[in-house]
Structures are given as structure tokens and as C-alpha cells.
Design an enzyme around this catalytic site. Structure first.
Site, PDB file in Angstrom:
ATOM      1  N   GLU A 194     -16.240   6.322   5.768  1.00 22.25           N
ATOM      2  CA  GLU A 194     -15.369   5.795   6.829  1.00 22.25           C
ATOM      3  C   GLU A 194     -15.149   6.852   7.892  1.00 22.25           C
ATOM      4  OE1 GLU A 194     -11.304   4.900   5.746  1.00 22.25           O
ATOM      5  OE2 GLU A 194     -11.304   6.424   4.183  1.00 22.25           O
ATOM      6  N   LYS A 240      -2.744   6.699   1.398  1.00 24.50           N
ATOM      7  CA  LYS A 240      -2.546   7.131   2.786  1.00 24.50           C
ATOM      8  C   LYS A 240      -1.588   8.314   2.799  1.00 24.50           C
ATOM      9  CE  LYS A 240      -2.074   4.800   7.258  1.00 24.50           C
ATOM     10  NZ  LYS A 240      -3.225   5.432   7.869  1.00 24.50           N
ATOM     11  N   ARG A 282       0.840  -1.210   0.000  1.00 24.06           N
ATOM     12  CA  ARG A 282       0.000   0.000   0.000  1.00 24.06           C
ATOM     13  C   ARG A 282       0.870   1.253   0.000  1.00 24.06           C
ATOM     14  NH1 ARG A 282      -4.400   0.384   4.631  1.00 24.06           N
ATOM     15  NH2 ARG A 282      -2.591   1.010   5.854  1.00 24.06           N
TER      16      ARG A 282
HETATM   17  N1  PLP Z   1      -9.077   4.462   7.024  1.00 25.89           N
HETATM   18  C1  PLP Z   1      -8.251   5.476   7.313  1.00 25.89           C
HETATM   19  C2  PLP Z   1      -8.581   6.816   6.792  1.00 25.89           C
HETATM   20  C3  PLP Z   1      -7.088   5.252   8.079  1.00 25.89           C
HETATM   21  O1  PLP Z   1      -6.263   6.248   8.388  1.00 25.89           O
HETATM   22  C4  PLP Z   1      -6.811   3.960   8.542  1.00 25.89           C
HETATM   23  C5  PLP Z   1      -5.602   3.689   9.324  1.00 25.89           C
HETATM   24  O2  PLP Z   1      -4.635   3.219   8.851  1.00 25.89           O
HETATM   25  C6  PLP Z   1      -7.692   2.939   8.213  1.00 25.89           C
HETATM   26  C7  PLP Z   1      -8.817   3.218   7.464  1.00 25.89           C
HETATM   27  C8  PLP Z   1      -7.425   1.532   8.644  1.00 25.89           C
HETATM   28  O3  PLP Z   1      -6.449   0.967   7.833  1.00 25.89           O
HETATM   29  P1  PLP Z   1      -5.543  -0.211   8.378  1.00 25.89           P
HETATM   30  O4  PLP Z   1      -6.460  -1.252   8.860  1.00 25.89           O
HETATM   31  O5  PLP Z   1      -4.765  -0.645   7.195  1.00 25.89           O
HETATM   32  O6  PLP Z   1      -4.710   0.365   9.453  1.00 25.89           O
HETATM   33  C1  COI Z   2      -3.492   3.786  11.678  1.00 27.49           C
HETATM   34  O1  COI Z   2      -4.458   3.190  12.142  1.00 27.49           O
HETATM   35  O2  COI Z   2      -2.422   3.226  11.492  1.00 27.49           O
HETATM   36  C2  COI Z   2      -3.563   5.200  11.337  1.00 27.49           C
HETATM   37  O3  COI Z   2      -2.857   5.601  10.456  1.00 27.49           O
HETATM   38  C3  COI Z   2      -4.415   6.076  12.099  1.00 27.49           C
HETATM   39  C4  COI Z   2      -3.721   7.367  12.416  1.00 27.49           C
HETATM   40  C5  COI Z   2      -4.215   8.450  11.523  1.00 27.49           C
HETATM   41  C6  COI Z   2      -3.863   7.718  13.845  1.00 27.49           C
END
Ligand code: PLP
Ligand code: COI
Length: 334
Positions: A215, A179, A77
Site C-alpha cells: 500500500e 492505525k 477499527r
Molecule cells: N492505509 C493507510 C496506511 C492509511 O493511513 C489509510 C488512511 O486512513 C488508509 C490505508 C485508508 O484507510 P481509510 O480508507 O479507512 O481511510
Molecule cells: C486518512 O486517510 O485518514 C489518514 O489517516 C491519512 C493520514 C496519515 C494523512
């Protein structure tokens, strides 16, 4: 072993990882003790938001060993985010090695087994070097910084109240799926407002029609329907959460639930018996109510974590901490 997690706050550890890109090539990655950066005040990351990051955790197993959860998925990612932001790619193996080295150099900071505490790992890349016009930076820094953390939303795992934001965090064909820092900067106004009003956080609607749940600012949304299906929004402007991908697998293969990726209309929440936010930082945080346009919708599971959300929480964290067998090669033991 030092256990110092204090909620989701940053604490400096022993070492950070730094690797620099210049003249088209990556230099050698190094571990350094300082977490301070000296960069040009005219860096693209400072003015134009040329930046991206990842988030994952290292967990302490019961036998004392350390393990990572789905690090390869974060590496992939990250490449997508770097490409979108016109930044050089970090090879998957280099990313994984950097994460491993940084975690091992800070092993003392990994909290003890369980209690939802772990070492949060933040790989990131920034555009640096002198620049004025809008263009990709002449130089880049890839770095990994870690910190012991506990729960993202304070206290025990129990349902929190959320509101719906009137702002968008991303555009229909914009950067929601990668991200990058700009998404988070743009969501701060909504989050601060929600917290001022007493909510744990806010939920963003789809930026095109403002009728469907997208989300949370830092986590994906999921629900359990009355007819026992795991449902989660499908949209080009949300982040493809690695936690949510894992929950979809566990819901289907371990709990026998049908998984639906579709539309969740904000005005039609009666079909959900449970709701939650999921992500690396958030783990699984149950959502007890959603307030939208002055109307508070309370889910049946609003006092304590719902039955299916609890099962998913136990399975997910069980795998992450090494107590439940890894079903899909998600774990890397260091
Ligand atoms: N959505 C957003 C906007 C996020 O910042 C995060 C955090 O990483 C997630 C979803 C969850 O993603 P992940 O499960 O890969 O941490
Ligand atoms: C994560 O869950 O890893 C995130 O990036 C959330 C963060 C913005 C606090």
C-alpha cells in the site's frame, strides 16, 4: 458558513473533544476551546509510541445538512488499534457521540457541498502520565480534533507519479493492520525521499519478499485489470481501508466488476490498465506511473483519470456528499 479548506493542512476550529481515563475508568467527555495539551514529559505516547488514531470526514450535503461516512467502521477499527496498543477501549457509541458532538460544535468550518472539500475528523488516543519503564501508561486521553480539508494530493484529481520504497513501513507480523503512529513515523523517511525525487508519494512492498505491492503510506492500492477486474492487495500487514471496502462493494454491485483480493507483483504490472490510491484523506487518487529500481512503469491511464477509476470516484464521492443514494447504511445525517 466558513469555507477555509487549504489543501490537506490543519486549521484550528472552535472546539476539540477530550475524555480522560484514570484508575480504570473513563471520565466524562468534554468540549474545550484550546487544542493544546499539557501532559507529562514522561508519557508513553512521547517515548514509546503508545498511540493510535482514526480518520474520517463530515460532508456538507446539497441541502446544507451534515453527514458522516461509515463512522461505525472507524469506531470498530479504533477499538482494534486500542487493544493492540494495550490501551483502554472506547465503546462504539461513545466514539460516535464524541465525533458527532465535535462536528456539530464546529459546523461553521464544514466547507460547502462538493469540490472534494470536507471536515476531516481525527479521533486519537494517547498514553499519558509519569512513566519510565516500558509498560502501558497509567493514564490515557481520548480526543477528537477536526479541520476543514481539501485534496490530500495537491490540485485536480489527475494521475500522480509514485516510486517504490526500499524501506518497509511494517513487519510481516507487526502493526501494519492497525492505525498506530509508529507505522507513520517509520514511513516518513521513504515519503520524504520520494517527494525529494519528484514523486507524489511512495508505495511499500510486502515486508517478507519485497515482490508484491502492499500500500501507500497513507492509502490502500487498487488496480483495474485489462479484463475489467478490480484488484487490491491482500496482506496481513496493510490497513483494512474503509474506503477500499466501499470501493470493492461499489465495483462489484454498481459497476459489475469482479473483485480480486490477491497478489500484485511489482514486476508484473502490464495487466493493469488503471491504478489508484484510496483512503479518507486521499479519496481516490489515480496513479499514472510507478518507478521501481530505475524502471518507470507507465499505466495506460496516466494523463487523465481512467474510465473505471472515474466511475468509482463519482460513485464514492456522490454517496459521501449525499448526491447518490446510500446503498448500505453508510451515512449518518446529523
Ligand atoms: N492505509 C493507510 C496506511 C492509511 O493511513 C489509510 C488512511 O486512513 C488508509 C490505508 C485508508 O484507510 P481509510 O480508507 O479507512 O481511510
Ligand atoms: C486518512 O486517510 O485518514 C489518514 O489517516 C491519512 C493520514 C496519515 C494523512
Amino acid at each position: 458558513m466558513i469555507s477555509k479548506a487549504k489543501g490537506f493542512t490543519y486549521q484550528k476550529t472552535n472546539m476539540i473533544y477530550i475524555q480522560k481515563w484514570k484508575d480504570g475508568v473513563w471520565g466524562e467527555g468534554k468540549l474545550e476551546t484550546s487544542d493544546q495539551f499539557t501532559i507529562s514529559g514522561m508519557s508513553t505516547s512521547l517515548h514509546y509510541g503508545q498511540e493510535c488514531f482514526e480518520g474520517l470526514k463530515a460532508y456538507r450535503r446539497l441541502d446544507g445538512k451534515i453527514q458522516l461516512f461509515r463512522v461505525k467502521d472507524n469506531a470498530e477499527r479504533f477499538q482494534m488499534s486500542c487493544s493492540y496498543m494495550m490501551m483502554p477501549i472506547i465503546e462504539v457509541d461513545v466514539f460516535i457521540e464524541a465525533v458527532k458532538k465535535t462536528v456539530l460544535a464546529n459546523a461553521d468550518f464544514i466547507p460547502p457541498h462538493g469540490n472534494n472539500e470536507a471536515l476531516y475528523i481525527r479521533p486519537f488516543m494517547i498514553g499519558v502520565g509519569n512513566n519510565l519503564g516500558l509498560r502501558p501508561a497509567p493514564e490515557f486521553i481520548f480526543s477528537v480534533i477536526v479541520s476543514p480539508v481539501g485534496s490530500y494530493f495537491e490540485g485536480e484529481v489527475r494521475p500522480v507519479d509514485m516510486s517504490v520504497s526500499k524501506y518497509d513501513r511494517a513487519a510481516p507480523n507487526g502493526t501494519g493492520h492497525v492505525k498506530v503512529g509508529g507505522n507513520y513515523a517509520a514511513s516518513l523517511i521513504a515519503q520524504v525521499q520520494a517527494r525529494k525525487e519528484g514523486f507524489a508519494d511512495c508505495i511499500f512492498l510486502d515486508p517478507k519478499t519485497h515482490t508484491k505491492i502492499e500500500e501507500v503510506g497513507a492509502a490502500n492500492f487498487f488496480g483495474i485489470t485489462k479484463d475489467k477486474k478490480y484488484i487490491t492487495p491482500k496482506s496481513p500487514s496493510i490497513l483494512n481501508s474503509i474506503t477500499n471496502r466501499s470501493l470493492k462493494y461499489l465495483a462489484k454491485n454498481h459497476l459489475g466488476l469482479e473483485v480480486i483480493e490477491g497478489e500484485i507483483f511489482i514486476d508484473e504490472l502490464d495487466h493493469l490498465i488503471e491504478a489508484g490510491a484510496c483512503g479518507t484523506a486521499a479519496t481516490i487518487t489515480p496513479i499514472g506511473s510507478i518507478t521501481h529500481n530505475g524502471h518507470k512503469h507507465v499505466f495506460p491511464a496516466h494523463d487523465v483519470i481512467g474510465e473505471y477509476t472515474k466511475k468509482l470516484f463519482d460513485l464514492l464521492t456522490g454517496i459521501q456528499f449525499g448526491d447518490v443514494e446510500d446503498p448500505q447504511g453508510w451515512i449518518t445525517i446529523l
